[in-house]
Design a protein around this motif. Structure first.
Motif, short mmCIF file in Angstrom:
data_model
loop_
_atom_site.label_atom_id
_atom_site.label_comp_id
_atom_site.label_asym_id
_atom_site.label_seq_id
_atom_site.Cartn_x
_atom_site.Cartn_y
_atom_site.Cartn_z
N TRP A 32 0.86 -1.18 0.00
CA TRP A 32 0.00 0.00 0.00
C TRP A 32 0.89 1.22 0.00
N SER A 40 -1.39 6.31 -4.06
CA SER A 40 -1.13 7.03 -2.82
C SER A 40 0.34 7.46 -2.78
N TRP A 70 -14.01 3.60 4.10
CA TRP A 70 -13.49 2.29 4.45
C TRP A 70 -14.21 1.74 5.68
N CYS A 103 -1.04 11.11 -6.57
CA CYS A 103 -1.61 11.70 -5.36
C CYS A 103 -1.04 13.11 -5.20
N CYS A 149 -5.70 12.86 -1.09
CA CYS A 149 -5.88 12.00 0.07
C CYS A 149 -6.27 12.80 1.32
N SER A 181 -12.77 12.32 -3.52
CA SER A 181 -12.00 12.46 -2.29
C SER A 181 -12.91 12.74 -1.11
N GLY A 212 -8.04 6.93 -6.77
CA GLY A 212 -7.66 7.34 -5.43
C GLY A 212 -8.25 6.56 -4.28
N HIS A 213 -8.47 7.26 -3.17
CA HIS A 213 -8.79 6.62 -1.89
C HIS A 213 -10.27 6.34 -1.68
N GLN A 214 -11.09 6.58 -2.70
CA GLN A 214 -12.48 6.13 -2.69
C GLN A 214 -12.64 5.18 -3.88
#
Length: 337
Positions: A84, A110, A172, A208, A243, A274, A307-309
């Motif tokens: 990760w 990331s 998450w 990122c 992020c 995001s 990204g993070h979603q």
């Protein structure tokens, strides 16, 4: 000219942690991902850094860099995947030998994006912004995530198309297990600042934004040299995912890159979804996007699968891309030329 690695199915995957490793209580996640990939015919080579984590790092910078370069030099490894991201990958850049890097895929997102972008800018070797190793541990992969294999097995002079996902994960929920790791509960909608259909064309670069804007003005962020040496003078299409930055932080990061000249040959920008896009004194993400579009005179697409979603499309730094958004759906076609 861009150099495109090629992934053979049933090849060996190197797993190293150039940023954060995995603490002992989560080692089962590594083993689950390994089992899934071995079921698909891949073999695995784990570095020592993967299994350790202390003070925001898997190991000291020199050890992380040496392990990465060892995997780069290993002819049996065809793709390198960090478990990760993390926080301090940027520490290893001064210890990497970019002249000795071989054409093999590096895949992640990331904090890893600082490594991906540096490699492509300095060497012209394409790199892959997409899933992390840990996220491949599910009983199955959702259709968007699963495209990493098809993209990385695309040959030079071929193209590969990806479409926007049907649903995405808003947050998450590690305590709730899902067969495909992600909890895909919200309808995906790719949007444009113009509120009209948009088409973008150009060489892809990005990552990122929290991390890669720190490369601007350094030897690892020379976009001008990349454009002249490897991009055949073609326009650039940037993609970013945010992020942790609040909206004024996002604005500052953009201005940093703009002042460094990163957008002089830019024909369009894409932003990923995001959870950090909360307004600051009424100043929101759409305000930032509208200002960027107006200042650069280019179209902006946002809330893409990046990204993070998750899930996220696999975007290739250096590939020539055609992006089209109509309604709330999007298509990205990447040409390996």
């Amino acid at each position: 000219m861009i150099t495109y690695p090629y992934l053979n199915t049933r090849s060996k995957i190197g797993v190293t942690a150039p940023s954060s490793g995995v603490p002992s209580e989560l080692h089962n996640l590594l083993r689950q991902s390994a089992a899934r990939l071995e079921e698909k015919g891949y073999s695995l080579s784990f570095g020592e850094t993967v299994w350790t984590q202390e003070k925001a790092r898997s190991a000291d910078a020199e050890k992380r860099a040496a392990e990465f370069m060892k995997m780069m030099d290993d002819e049996s490894i065809e793709v390198i995947m960090p478990p990760w991201g993390g926080e301090l990958l940027i520490e290893i850049l001064d210890f990497l030998d970019f002249e000795k890097m071989k054409a093999k895929w590096v895949l992640g997102y990331s904090d890893t994006s600082a490594l991906l972008l540096s490699i492509t800018l300095k060497t012209g070797i394409a790199t892959a912004h997409g899933t992390n190793f840990i996220d491949l541990r599910g009983e199955y992969w959702d259709e968007t995530t699963a495209m990493w294999e098809k993209v990385l097995t695309t040959k030079r002079e071929e193209s590969v198309s990806q479409t926007s996902s049907l649903k995405y994960q808003e947050q998450w929920e590690h305590e709730k297990q899902s067969p495909c790791v992600f909890h895909l509960t919200h309808d995906t909608e790719w949007k444009t600042v113009s509120n009209k259909e948009e088409k973008l064309k150009g060489r892809l670069l990005g990552g990122c934004i929290d991390i890669i804007h720190h490369l601007a003005g350094t030897p690892y962020g020379d976009v001008k040299a990349f454009h002249e040496t490897f991009a055949d003078g073609e326009s650039l299409v940037w993609y970013f995912e945010n992020c942790d930055l609040n909206m004024t932080g996002l604005r500052r990061a953009f201005l940093h890159m703009k002042m460094a000249g990163w957008f002089k040959s830019c024909s369009g920008i894409m932003f990923g979804r995001s959870s950090s896009n909360t307004p600051v004194n009424g100043y929101g993400a759409e305000d930032v996007y509208e200002e960027i579009s107006s200042e650069l005179g280019i179209p902006i697409i946002y809330d893409i699968d990046c990204g993070h979603q998750p899930p996220q499309v696999t975007l290739i730094n250096g590939a020539y891309a055609e992006v089209e958004v109509s309604g709330v759906k999007g298509v990205i076609k990447q040409y390996f030329k």
